[in-house]
Design a protein around this motif. Sequence first.
Motif, PDB file in Angstrom:
ATOM      1  N   VAL A   1      -2.807   4.090  -7.658  1.00 39.78           N
ATOM      2  CA  VAL A   1      -2.158   2.833  -8.062  1.00 39.78           C
ATOM      3  C   VAL A   1      -0.849   3.126  -8.797  1.00 39.78           C
ATOM      4  CG1 VAL A   1      -2.411   0.752  -9.476  1.00 39.78           C
ATOM      5  CG2 VAL A   1      -4.364   1.604  -8.151  1.00 39.78           C
ATOM      6  N   VAL A   2      -0.893   4.137  -9.658  1.00 39.80           N
ATOM      7  CA  VAL A   2       0.316   4.518 -10.404  1.00 39.80           C
ATOM      8  C   VAL A   2       1.409   4.971  -9.441  1.00 39.80           C
ATOM      9  CG1 VAL A   2       1.268   6.137 -12.091  1.00 39.80           C
ATOM     10  CG2 VAL A   2      -0.974   5.080 -12.491  1.00 39.80           C
ATOM     11  N   LEU A   3       1.064   5.849  -8.487  1.00 40.41           N
ATOM     12  CA  LEU A   3       2.049   6.318  -7.523  1.00 40.41           C
ATOM     13  C   LEU A   3       2.621   5.160  -6.719  1.00 40.41           C
ATOM     14  CD1 LEU A   3       0.457   9.620  -6.120  1.00 40.41           C
ATOM     15  CD2 LEU A   3       2.277   9.395  -7.821  1.00 40.41           C
ATOM     16  N   THR A   4       1.753   4.215  -6.348  1.00 44.47           N
ATOM     17  CA  THR A   4       2.233   3.055  -5.578  1.00 44.47           C
ATOM     18  C   THR A   4       3.198   2.205  -6.401  1.00 44.47           C
ATOM     19  OG1 THR A   4       0.161   3.020  -4.351  1.00 44.47           O
ATOM     20  CG2 THR A   4       1.480   1.028  -4.280  1.00 44.47           C
ATOM     21  N   SER A   5       2.881   2.046  -7.693  1.00 45.41           N
ATOM     22  CA  SER A   5       3.780   1.280  -8.574  1.00 45.41           C
ATOM     23  C   SER A   5       5.144   1.962  -8.689  1.00 45.41           C
ATOM     24  CB  SER A   5       3.142   1.121  -9.955  1.00 45.41           C
ATOM     25  OG  SER A   5       1.959   0.373  -9.870  1.00 45.41           O
ATOM     26  N   VAL A   6       5.147   3.284  -8.786  1.00 42.97           N
ATOM     27  CA  VAL A   6       6.399   4.033  -8.843  1.00 42.97           C
ATOM     28  C   VAL A   6       7.169   3.854  -7.540  1.00 42.97           C
ATOM     29  CG1 VAL A   6       7.427   6.329  -9.037  1.00 42.97           C
ATOM     30  CG2 VAL A   6       5.515   5.677 -10.519  1.00 42.97           C
ATOM     31  N   ALA A   7       6.450   3.969  -6.410  1.00 47.84           N
ATOM     32  CA  ALA A   7       7.118   3.796  -5.117  1.00 47.84           C
ATOM     33  C   ALA A   7       7.698   2.399  -4.987  1.00 47.84           C
ATOM     34  CB  ALA A   7       6.120   4.072  -3.990  1.00 47.84           C
ATOM     35  N   THR A   8       6.994   1.400  -5.527  1.00 50.15           N
ATOM     36  CA  THR A   8       7.500   0.025  -5.474  1.00 50.15           C
ATOM     37  C   THR A   8       8.789  -0.101  -6.263  1.00 50.15           C
ATOM     38  OG1 THR A   8       5.252  -0.823  -5.242  1.00 50.15           O
ATOM     39  CG2 THR A   8       6.927  -2.373  -5.982  1.00 50.15           C
TER      40      THR A   8
ATOM     41  N   LEU B   1      -1.585   9.819   4.276  1.00 51.36           N
ATOM     42  CA  LEU B   1      -0.884   8.733   4.979  1.00 51.36           C
ATOM     43  C   LEU B   1       0.147   8.070   4.057  1.00 51.36           C
ATOM     44  CD1 LEU B   1      -0.641   7.064   7.569  1.00 51.36           C
ATOM     45  CD2 LEU B   1      -2.450   5.568   6.661  1.00 51.36           C
ATOM     46  N   GLY B   2      -0.219   7.876   2.789  1.00 48.08           N
ATOM     47  CA  GLY B   2       0.737   7.292   1.834  1.00 48.08           C
ATOM     48  C   GLY B   2       1.941   8.188   1.634  1.00 48.08           C
TER      49      GLY B   2
ATOM     50  N   ILE C   1       0.140  -1.329   0.251  1.00 45.38           N
ATOM     51  CA  ILE C   1      -0.867  -0.286   0.042  1.00 45.38           C
ATOM     52  C   ILE C   1      -1.957  -0.768  -0.902  1.00 45.38           C
ATOM     53  CG2 ILE C   1      -1.209   2.071  -0.806  1.00 45.38           C
ATOM     54  CD1 ILE C   1       1.621   2.704   0.042  1.00 45.38           C
ATOM     55  N   GLY C   2      -1.678  -1.760  -1.742  1.00 43.54           N
ATOM     56  CA  GLY C   2      -2.673  -2.277  -2.675  1.00 43.54           C
ATOM     57  C   GLY C   2      -3.929  -2.741  -1.979  1.00 43.54           C
ATOM     58  N   ALA C   3      -3.767  -3.389  -0.814  1.00 47.90           N
ATOM     59  CA  ALA C   3      -4.945  -3.858  -0.069  1.00 47.90           C
ATOM     60  C   ALA C   3      -5.818  -2.686   0.377  1.00 47.90           C
ATOM     61  CB  ALA C   3      -4.503  -4.693   1.126  1.00 47.90           C
ATOM     62  N   VAL C   4      -5.159  -1.568   0.729  1.00 48.38           N
ATOM     63  CA  VAL C   4      -5.923  -0.381   1.145  1.00 48.38           C
ATOM     64  C   VAL C   4      -6.739   0.169  -0.019  1.00 48.38           C
ATOM     65  CG1 VAL C   4      -5.734   1.961   2.053  1.00 48.38           C
ATOM     66  CG2 VAL C   4      -4.236   0.157   2.927  1.00 48.38           C
ATOM     67  N   MET C   5      -6.116   0.239  -1.198  1.00 54.05           N
ATOM     68  CA  MET C   5      -6.844   0.770  -2.363  1.00 54.05           C
ATOM     69  C   MET C   5      -7.983  -0.142  -2.779  1.00 54.05           C
ATOM     70  SD  MET C   5      -3.763   2.433  -4.654  1.00 54.05           S
ATOM     71  CE  MET C   5      -2.730   0.962  -4.615  1.00 54.05           C
ATOM     72  N   VAL C   6      -7.783  -1.460  -2.677  1.00 54.31           N
ATOM     73  CA  VAL C   6      -8.864  -2.399  -2.982  1.00 54.31           C
ATOM     74  C   VAL C   6     -10.030  -2.195  -2.014  1.00 54.31           C
ATOM     75  CG1 VAL C   6      -9.487  -4.836  -2.884  1.00 54.31           C
ATOM     76  CG2 VAL C   6      -7.420  -4.131  -4.092  1.00 54.31           C
ATOM     77  N   THR C   7      -9.698  -2.064  -0.737  1.00 52.87           N
ATOM     78  CA  THR C   7     -10.768  -1.851   0.274  1.00 52.87           C
ATOM     79  C   THR C   7     -11.524  -0.558  -0.001  1.00 52.87           C
ATOM     80  OG1 THR C   7      -9.451  -3.027   1.919  1.00 52.87           O
ATOM     81  CG2 THR C   7     -11.228  -1.627   2.738  1.00 52.87           C
ATOM     82  N   PHE C   8     -10.807   0.507  -0.315  1.00 51.67           N
ATOM     83  CA  PHE C   8     -11.458   1.798  -0.593  1.00 51.67           C
ATOM     84  C   PHE C   8     -12.384   1.685  -1.808  1.00 51.67           C
ATOM     85  CE2 PHE C   8     -11.546   5.814  -2.922  1.00 51.67           C
ATOM     86  CZ  PHE C   8     -11.998   6.688  -1.951  1.00 51.67           C
ATOM     87  N   ALA C   9     -11.870   1.128  -2.911  1.00 52.46           N
ATOM     88  CA  ALA C   9     -12.667   1.061  -4.137  1.00 52.46           C
ATOM     89  C   ALA C   9     -13.909   0.203  -3.953  1.00 52.46           C
ATOM     90  CB  ALA C   9     -11.809   0.519  -5.281  1.00 52.46           C
ATOM     91  N   CYS C  10     -13.759  -0.943  -3.288  1.00 55.72           N
ATOM     92  CA  CYS C  10     -14.905  -1.840  -3.109  1.00 55.72           C
ATOM     93  C   CYS C  10     -15.907  -1.299  -2.099  1.00 55.72           C
ATOM     94  CB  CYS C  10     -14.412  -3.227  -2.673  1.00 55.72           C
ATOM     95  SG  CYS C  10     -13.513  -4.093  -3.979  1.00 55.72           S
TER      96      CYS C  10
END
Length: 753
Positions: free
Chosen positions: A99-106, A44-45, A119-128
């Motif tokens: 997270v790295v890929l998202t930072s690059v995309a940002t 999706l990303g 997308i950060g909120a999605v990664m936080v939800t997945f990890a937690c």
Amino acid sequence: MRSSLRGALGPGGWIRVAFHGGPMLESAREREIAGRIGGGLYTLGGVLAIALALFGSDQPLGMAALAATAIALGLAMLLAVPWRRVPPWVFVALTVFAVVLTSVATALTNGVDSPSLLIGAVMVTFACSFFSARAALGIVALVTVATLLPLAYDDASSPGNVTELLMAVPVQIGLGIFVLVGAARVRELASSQRRLAREQAALLDLAKDVASDRETDDEVFARAAQDAARLLGADGGALMRFEGRDEAVLVAEWTDGLPGLPVGTMVPAGQGSPAGEVRRTGRPLHHVMSHQPEIDGAAAELQFDEFAMAPIRAGGRLWGLISVAVGHGRTLGPEAVEKVAAFADLISTAVVNRETRQQLVDQATRDPLTGLYNHRAFHERLRTELARAQRYGRELALVVLDVDHFKSINDAAGHDIGDRVLSNVAARLREAARTEDTIARIGGDEFAMLLPETDGVRAYAAMERTRALIGATPVLPGISVTISAGICDLRNAQDADAMFRLADGALYWSKAHGRDATWIYDPEVVRELSAAERAEQLRRSQALLGIRALARAIDAKDPSTSRHSERVAALSRRLAEALEWEPARVALLEEAALVHDVGKIGVPDAVLLKPGRLTTGERRLVGKHADLGARIVEDVLTEEQVEWIRSHHERPDGQGYPRGLMGADISMGAAILTVADSFDVMTMSRPYSAAKPPDAAVAECEGLVGRQFIAAPVEALVALHMSGELAVLMAGGKDADEVDPLDPQSAELPPPG
């Protein structure tokens, strides 16, 4: 996890679980779910990156490369990666990479103004949702840094976007904590359900073992101790049976690393000990060790810190207890006592089953007067021990003995005194015997002893000591007895029947030479005992003649039953010969057939001679004659002959009587007797039924193979009929027929039982 969940019990305890650390993706199923979801998020990303490349980036080629990387990795995670075998650290690495890929995309899509920051909120939800607390909080911190990173390089961002960015950080952190606590709660509930399922499965398996005979009682006890300890996360489990007033014996134990006590150890169960407290109150107990001997009793010697115990009851009495314990400073949960009590209930059932089975075994194998093995059980043991001795090349001796002049004691003092004499003689035999010896009462005043690992000479020495012990002092005030004994060992007999017969012959020699003596059988004794053996044969023949006369008298009561037994005996003899029986066994079968209906002496004439069909009650009454006949002849005929007579109305389909035997349980002698008896019934006229022609009777026997008859004797009957010999046998003196009200051809009601 077990210790974490134990600490989490109580209000708010699951919050402590969330931040304690806990496991991460501990099951293969969890890893597979997390891997597939991660693959979907990567894909999706990647799609989102394509959209940004087309509409929101000044560097479309860079975004296209990033999108291709994300989609390729996502599809591989969805379709190719075997997640069940992937270690948990791989998931953390993939999330960090995201997270790295998202930072690059940002950075490629307007920095602070980039929509990829969502997308950060999605990664936080997945990890937690899937990671341990430490790993999840690390990802939350990394995402927070990545979210704030554009502030360091993007000077063109609007104040509004910066404010939104700064507000997103606490939202992400709050979201992570909320998801982390919720996931911990879900894990705690799932773990509880799994534990409950394991406990119920263990209890169900234990219940099945208790109800069946697959495992011995000791195995069931040992399994209960182990399962109870393991399912409660304990370091040890034990079962104890109360003995005396202040002790218990350890009957099963299991420990995991800590020292225990050997099975059979006597443990104090009096005042001041945990076991004594359970015994005193009859209630479960949760005991925390003080490690002071004067308080903890025998338990202070062990390295356990805490116990949960529950009483085991059997037949309304307190039998013992089951206990689980932990050490190493660990604790048991508050549910431990309740769960141990559930195991105690099942063990109570096992104890009751054990005692009930033992009572049934004793009733079937023990003489009620003396408590020794009975005749049948002894002969089974004789065959077993003989086979073992021959297999391993060991010695075995058999002793047959009886009380001298016992009849005179019964005649002079009465049977009650005679029974007490026999009981006291049995007690002295037990006193003289070794643990491995087998003692039985095989007749009125006759006993037998089986001595493993013993030859004739050593058996002689042992019996001389036993004879001296019995004769040394009165068995009752004013009553002294002596015994005579005969011995046979494996040098002179290689099968159980011969061994018993020769030992019995040696006993007769002892009695013929003055009694109060012991003799070892040897070939010389055979010649000296020939007169005694002839006398015994004469006694047996006279008894058999008396029984035979009684059987003929029963046949003669009704003209339609005249000479039935002779005809059955003649046909049985020919069927056995056709089946290639040895002549000696053919003679035994003919002898049994001549008296097979003697048990009808116990049937009233009004029933036995009734011209019409019998009622169900009358049929059951007649149905007792086979067993009664067997009991009448059991002191005269051999065990095998007695069995033939008892079973001559059994059927392979289980519808016969008196025991409802089936198929292979019916001996061939009984099967032959059944065919001969039924054929004679079918071919004779009855008051309410015409006789069948031989052809029809033979055909009917063939049609009933597998239901009423076993195949082999019917095949022999067919062969005799085809050869014409059956007609000769029938012409050999048939006056009339036998009316057997219980034969399926004689009445429409099914056989009793």
